[in-house]
Design a protein around this motif. Structure first.
Motif, mmCIF file in Angstrom:
data_model
loop_
_atom_site.group_PDB
_atom_site.id
_atom_site.type_symbol
_atom_site.label_atom_id
_atom_site.label_comp_id
_atom_site.label_asym_id
_atom_site.label_seq_id
_atom_site.Cartn_x
_atom_site.Cartn_y
_atom_site.Cartn_z
ATOM 1 N N ALA A 103 71.046 36.470 34.145
ATOM 2 C CA ALA A 103 71.128 37.530 33.147
ATOM 3 C C ALA A 103 69.935 38.476 33.248
ATOM 4 N N VAL A 104 68.750 37.933 33.470
ATOM 5 C CA VAL A 104 67.557 38.768 33.630
ATOM 6 C C VAL A 104 67.693 39.681 34.843
ATOM 7 N N GLU A 105 68.185 39.131 35.940
ATOM 8 C CA GLU A 105 68.356 39.938 37.151
ATOM 9 C C GLU A 105 69.378 41.049 36.939
ATOM 10 N N ALA A 106 70.412 40.765 36.139
ATOM 11 C CA ALA A 106 71.443 41.768 35.889
ATOM 12 C C ALA A 106 70.955 42.875 34.957
ATOM 13 N N GLU A 107 70.026 42.547 34.060
ATOM 14 C CA GLU A 107 69.507 43.524 33.086
ATOM 15 C C GLU A 107 68.045 43.212 32.822
ATOM 16 N N PRO A 108 67.130 43.744 33.674
ATOM 17 C CA PRO A 108 65.727 43.333 33.627
ATOM 18 C C PRO A 108 64.997 43.619 32.311
ATOM 19 N N LEU A 109 65.502 44.535 31.492
ATOM 20 C CA LEU A 109 64.817 44.844 30.233
ATOM 21 C C LEU A 109 65.534 44.234 29.028
ATOM 22 N N ARG A 110 66.450 43.320 29.256
ATOM 23 C CA ARG A 110 67.190 42.696 28.162
ATOM 24 C C ARG A 110 66.354 41.567 27.565
ATOM 25 N N GLU A 111 65.892 41.760 26.335
ATOM 26 C CA GLU A 111 64.977 40.792 25.747
ATOM 27 C C GLU A 111 65.636 39.437 25.528
ATOM 28 N N SER A 112 66.899 39.410 25.090
ATOM 29 C CA SER A 112 67.532 38.123 24.800
ATOM 30 C C SER A 112 67.614 37.247 26.038
ATOM 31 N N ALA A 113 67.781 37.863 27.207
ATOM 32 C CA ALA A 113 67.806 37.080 28.447
ATOM 33 C C ALA A 113 66.418 36.517 28.751
ATOM 34 N N HIS A 114 65.388 37.337 28.612
ATOM 35 C CA HIS A 114 64.014 36.861 28.833
ATOM 36 C C HIS A 114 63.639 35.783 27.815
ATOM 37 N N ARG A 115 64.072 35.967 26.583
ATOM 38 C CA ARG A 115 63.764 34.973 25.559
ATOM 39 C C ARG A 115 64.409 33.630 25.888
ATOM 40 N N GLU A 116 65.605 33.674 26.473
ATOM 41 C CA GLU A 116 66.262 32.430 26.861
ATOM 42 C C GLU A 116 65.512 31.753 28.004
ATOM 43 N N VAL A 117 65.018 32.535 28.967
ATOM 44 C CA VAL A 117 64.195 31.952 30.037
ATOM 45 C C VAL A 117 62.977 31.268 29.445
ATOM 46 N N THR A 118 62.308 31.939 28.512
ATOM 47 C CA THR A 118 61.126 31.357 27.875
ATOM 48 C C THR A 118 61.481 30.076 27.127
ATOM 49 N N ALA A 119 62.620 30.086 26.428
ATOM 50 C CA ALA A 119 63.041 28.905 25.675
ATOM 51 C C ALA A 119 63.317 27.727 26.600
#
Length: 251
Positions: A186-202
């Motif tokens: 998801a991060v790769e598909a939309e690099p500025l999408r916070e919810s995807a980054h937040r899921e990686v962090t989680a």
């Protein structure tokens, strides 16, 4: 070999139109070359499965041209399609309205149903570590036509929500490797999408990898500030604050 969920097998008596990633058309299992103008017509009809008037199609696909020239372009595209296959791809060729023939299968339709089902929790068959084909690519990403943008964004958002939902499902079940694969996709598909980054962090935090979680948060914060001049949301900052031992300011 297992098939991807919700993928309809190619029947010997049908046409299959692929719009995810790149344009391809198979008729009776055989790849068929379609000229660019005819490709655009097929895609337009695929996105408007209920059909539309000839005038609407001509105006949208040949913008800026006089009505007579746009209509001629439409007739030429229809003629080119009729020469490419023994099977009629467009229904009611003599009608004032155009639509795809019923036997034409479209990958976008099945992929959208699949993504929405995953995102809404309506499916029980959560995919494993390999990203399903329906969630790997967007709608014709190399095409620049304005009339395609809304449909592309519609599927793009459904795909992202599905990837994040599957990541959360795997994280709750303790399958952290799978969870990270889907979150990073998801991060790769939309690099500025916070919810995807937040899921990686989680995911990192669930594994006890605090340093990686904080590093990922900080990397996203710098990028968001650099490209949009914005801070991460309060929710994201609160997620990592306990591991820093202090509040995270909005900078």
């Amino acid at each position: 070999m297992d098939q991807d969920p919700d993928t309809t097998p190619v029947r010997s008596s049908c046409a299959t139109l692929r719009l995810l990633g790149c344009f391809t058309l198979h008729v009776d299992g055989r790849a068929v070359y379609v000229p660019p103008t005819a490709q655009r017509l097929l895609v337009y009809l695929a996105l408007h499965r209920q059909g539309g008037s000839r005038e609407q199609a001509a105006e949208l696909l040949w913008p800026g041209l006089p009505r007579a020239r746009a209509a001629a372009g439409l007739r030429s595209a229809l003629w080119r399609l009729s020469r490419r296959s023994d099977r009629q791809l467009v229904a009611d060729l003599d009608s004032s309205r155009l639509s795809l023939a019923e036997h034409v299968d479209i990958d976008l339709q099945a992929a959208t149903r699949y993504a929405v089902g995953l995102a809404s929790g309506m499916r029980d068959d959560t995919p494993g570590p390999e990203i399903p084909s329906q969630l790997r690519e967007d709608l014709l990403p190399a095409w620049c036509d304005d009339w395609l943008l809304d449909a592309r964004e519609h599927f793009h958002q459904a795909r992202l929500h599905a990837l994040e939902a599957v990541s959360r499902h795997h994280r709750r079940d303790g399958r952290m490797c799978e969870a990270l694969i889907y979150a990073m996709t998801a991060v790769e598909a939309e690099p500025l999408r916070e919810s995807a980054h937040r899921e990686v962090t989680a995911v990192h935090l669930s594994e006890g990898n605090t340093a990686e979680a904080l590093r990922h948060f900080e990397s996203f914060r710098r990028r968001l500030r650099r490209e949009l001049g914005l801070p991460p949301s309060a929710g994201y900052r609160h997620l990592v604050a306990p591991y820093l031992g202090r509040p995270v300011d909005a900078r």
